[in-house]
Design a protein around this motif. Structure first.
Motif, PDB file in Angstrom:
ATOM      1  N   UNK A  92     -79.759 -57.424  38.190  1.00 53.41           N
ATOM      2  CA  UNK A  92     -81.001 -57.806  38.854  1.00 53.41           C
ATOM      3  C   UNK A  92     -80.790 -59.139  39.555  1.00 53.41           C
ATOM      4  N   UNK A  93     -81.869 -59.682  40.116  1.00 48.19           N
ATOM      5  CA  UNK A  93     -81.741 -60.889  40.932  1.00 48.19           C
ATOM      6  C   UNK A  93     -81.139 -62.058  40.165  1.00 48.19           C
ATOM      7  N   UNK A  94     -81.413 -62.149  38.868  1.00 49.20           N
ATOM      8  CA  UNK A  94     -80.976 -63.312  38.095  1.00 49.20           C
ATOM      9  C   UNK A  94     -79.905 -62.984  37.059  1.00 49.20           C
ATOM     10  N   UNK A  95     -79.288 -61.836  37.163  1.00 53.52           N
ATOM     11  CA  UNK A  95     -78.223 -61.492  36.229  1.00 53.52           C
ATOM     12  C   UNK A  95     -78.278 -60.029  35.846  1.00 53.52           C
ATOM     13  N   UNK A  96     -77.707 -59.713  34.697  1.00 55.66           N
ATOM     14  CA  UNK A  96     -77.665 -58.341  34.204  1.00 55.66           C
ATOM     15  C   UNK A  96     -78.736 -58.168  33.139  1.00 55.66           C
ATOM     16  N   UNK A  97     -79.489 -57.094  33.258  1.00 55.33           N
ATOM     17  CA  UNK A  97     -80.587 -56.858  32.324  1.00 55.33           C
ATOM     18  C   UNK A  97     -80.612 -55.392  31.924  1.00 55.33           C
ATOM     19  N   UNK A  98     -80.896 -55.153  30.661  1.00 52.63           N
ATOM     20  CA  UNK A  98     -81.050 -53.779  30.191  1.00 52.63           C
ATOM     21  C   UNK A  98     -82.460 -53.311  30.524  1.00 52.63           C
ATOM     22  N   UNK A  99     -82.551 -52.182  31.210  1.00 50.28           N
ATOM     23  CA  UNK A  99     -83.844 -51.680  31.653  1.00 50.28           C
ATOM     24  C   UNK A  99     -84.053 -50.258  31.138  1.00 50.28           C
ATOM     25  N   UNK A 100     -85.246 -49.938  30.645  1.00 46.08           N
ATOM     26  CA  UNK A 100     -85.530 -48.545  30.259  1.00 46.08           C
ATOM     27  C   UNK A 100     -85.621 -47.673  31.505  1.00 46.08           C
ATOM     28  N   UNK A 101     -84.809 -46.637  31.558  1.00 45.45           N
ATOM     29  CA  UNK A 101     -84.706 -45.845  32.784  1.00 45.45           C
ATOM     30  C   UNK A 101     -85.114 -44.387  32.619  1.00 45.45           C
ATOM     31  N   UNK A 102     -85.588 -43.987  31.447  1.00 42.32           N
ATOM     32  CA  UNK A 102     -85.884 -42.564  31.270  1.00 42.32           C
ATOM     33  C   UNK A 102     -86.980 -42.088  32.225  1.00 42.32           C
ATOM     34  N   UNK A 103     -88.013 -42.896  32.426  1.00 41.98           N
ATOM     35  CA  UNK A 103     -89.101 -42.479  33.316  1.00 41.98           C
ATOM     36  C   UNK A 103     -88.641 -42.409  34.771  1.00 41.98           C
ATOM     37  N   UNK A 104     -88.023 -43.465  35.331  1.00 40.93           N
ATOM     38  CA  UNK A 104     -87.577 -43.334  36.725  1.00 40.93           C
ATOM     39  C   UNK A 104     -86.526 -42.251  36.931  1.00 40.93           C
ATOM     40  N   UNK A 105     -85.668 -42.003  35.938  1.00 43.18           N
ATOM     41  CA  UNK A 105     -84.671 -40.936  36.099  1.00 43.18           C
ATOM     42  C   UNK A 105     -85.352 -39.568  36.089  1.00 43.18           C
ATOM     43  N   UNK A 106     -86.374 -39.403  35.259  1.00 37.60           N
ATOM     44  CA  UNK A 106     -87.105 -38.131  35.274  1.00 37.60           C
ATOM     45  C   UNK A 106     -87.806 -37.938  36.616  1.00 37.60           C
ATOM     46  N   UNK A 107     -88.312 -39.025  37.192  1.00 36.05           N
ATOM     47  CA  UNK A 107     -88.933 -38.943  38.516  1.00 36.05           C
ATOM     48  C   UNK A 107     -87.887 -38.631  39.584  1.00 36.05           C
ATOM     49  N   UNK A 108     -86.689 -39.140  39.382  1.00 36.29           N
ATOM     50  CA  UNK A 108     -85.579 -38.840  40.291  1.00 36.29           C
ATOM     51  C   UNK A 108     -85.309 -37.338  40.326  1.00 36.29           C
ATOM     52  N   UNK A 109     -85.297 -36.711  39.162  1.00 42.06           N
ATOM     53  CA  UNK A 109     -85.073 -35.271  39.084  1.00 42.06           C
ATOM     54  C   UNK A 109     -86.226 -34.502  39.726  1.00 42.06           C
ATOM     55  N   UNK A 110     -87.449 -35.009  39.564  1.00 41.09           N
ATOM     56  CA  UNK A 110     -88.597 -34.357  40.201  1.00 41.09           C
ATOM     57  C   UNK A 110     -88.498 -34.416  41.724  1.00 41.09           C
ATOM     58  N   UNK A 111     -88.053 -35.549  42.244  1.00 40.77           N
ATOM     59  CA  UNK A 111     -87.902 -35.678  43.695  1.00 40.77           C
ATOM     60  C   UNK A 111     -86.868 -34.676  44.208  1.00 40.77           C
ATOM     61  N   UNK A 112     -85.770 -34.519  43.468  1.00 45.81           N
ATOM     62  CA  UNK A 112     -84.748 -33.552  43.873  1.00 45.81           C
ATOM     63  C   UNK A 112     -85.308 -32.130  43.858  1.00 45.81           C
ATOM     64  N   UNK A 113     -86.135 -31.832  42.855  1.00 43.97           N
ATOM     65  CA  UNK A 113     -86.747 -30.503  42.785  1.00 43.97           C
ATOM     66  C   UNK A 113     -87.689 -30.273  43.965  1.00 43.97           C
ATOM     67  N   UNK A 114     -88.464 -31.292  44.309  1.00 42.30           N
ATOM     68  CA  UNK A 114     -89.365 -31.174  45.455  1.00 42.30           C
ATOM     69  C   UNK A 114     -88.581 -30.970  46.746  1.00 42.30           C
ATOM     70  N   UNK A 115     -87.444 -31.643  46.857  1.00 43.85           N
ATOM     71  CA  UNK A 115     -86.600 -31.468  48.040  1.00 43.85           C
ATOM     72  C   UNK A 115     -86.116 -30.021  48.130  1.00 43.85           C
ATOM     73  N   UNK A 116     -85.708 -29.479  46.992  1.00 39.79           N
ATOM     74  CA  UNK A 116     -85.242 -28.090  46.960  1.00 39.79           C
ATOM     75  C   UNK A 116     -86.360 -27.143  47.392  1.00 39.79           C
ATOM     76  N   UNK A 117     -87.573 -27.397  46.901  1.00 45.10           N
ATOM     77  CA  UNK A 117     -88.713 -26.554  47.265  1.00 45.10           C
ATOM     78  C   UNK A 117     -89.067 -26.714  48.741  1.00 45.10           C
TER      79      UNK A 117
END
Length: 245
Positions: A92-117
């Motif tokens: 990140x802007x001020x260094x390395x940070x551990x971030x919870x990513x399960x929600x944005x990754x699930x949204x990433x998969x949804x976007x790919x599905x919408x693209x397919x549709x």
């Protein structure tokens, strides 16, 4: 650790209602959706995000290692979610940070599905009953989920529609998709499910509570602790100018 820059000034996800966001996706893609957007997608709100995320990863792991005694039977959706929320660090802007990513990754998969549709490339009808609280990705047939994942791997999804921190960052998208495959396989072949009730605890607090299922299926003998290997012949004594004994 994924060393990709993430600017916190990017717009936060979840501010736009799902109905508007998904409708905007189809209109901006220049495509007419091959089927009307299901009402249950449009009625979901942020309070159901946890259930939607869980359904998305259940669909993901089941597509990678199908039943019986596949990834879903061994609850590897929980393993992937836990790993994404505890193991991934971003620059990140001020260094390395551990971030919870399960929600944005699930949204990433949804976007790919919408693209397919939107491209009319889904080969099977949507299934809205298996994961009723899920979104576009979990509503796809298993083979279509693989095609949606392939769109991400091939960089064929509009990056502008990605959730933060993936928006306009194709390198991070490819890295996280590759990591998802590795997480499923690692959780499966490490027999993570055998930790039982402690499987979602920190690694140092986990205890084996069940018989190893996958190890028994694959006839894996378990870890080898310094198995003996041929290292030469035992020599009792040396003789100069002659043979050793």
């Amino acid at each position: 650790m994924y060393n990709k820059s993430f600017n916190r000034s990017q717009p936060a996800e979840g501010k736009t209602p799902l109905k508007e966001k998904w409708s905007n996706f189809f209109s901006s893609s220049g495509s007419i959706p091959p089927v009307p957007l299901p009402a249950q997608w449009l009625q979901q709100d942020s309070s159901q995000q946890k259930e939607r995320t869980s359904a998305t990863f259940m669909a993901f792991v089941d597509a990678i290692i199908p039943s019986t005694l596949g990834a879903l039977d061994l609850r590897l959706d929980e393993y992937v979610i836990w790993s994404l929320d505890h193991y991934v660090s971003l620059e990140v802007d001020w260094g390395v940070e551990r971030l919870p990513l399960s929600i944005p990754v699930s949204q990433l998969l949804d976007v790919a599905a919408l693209q397919l549709l939107a491209e009319g490339r889904a080969n099977s009808p949507l299934d809205l009953t298996t994961y009723p609280l899920g979104g576009p990705f979990s509503s796809l047939a298993p083979t279509d989920r693989i095609w949606a994942i392939d769109l991400l791997e091939q960089d064929k999804v509009d990056l502008e529609h990605m959730p933060a921190p993936f928006r306009n960052n194709s390198g991070l998208v490819k890295n996280i998709v590759s990591a998802l495959h590795q997480m499923v396989l690692f959780g499966y072949y490490s027999d993570w499910f055998s930790y039982g009730a402690t499987r979602l605890a920190n690694p140092e607090d986990r205890r084996v509570e069940r018989k190893e299922i996958v190890w028994n299926q694959t006839k894996y003998p378990g870890p080898s602790y310094a198995y003996r290997a041929f290292r030469g012949y035992l020599v009792k004594s040396f003789q100069e100018g002659g043979e050793s004994q």
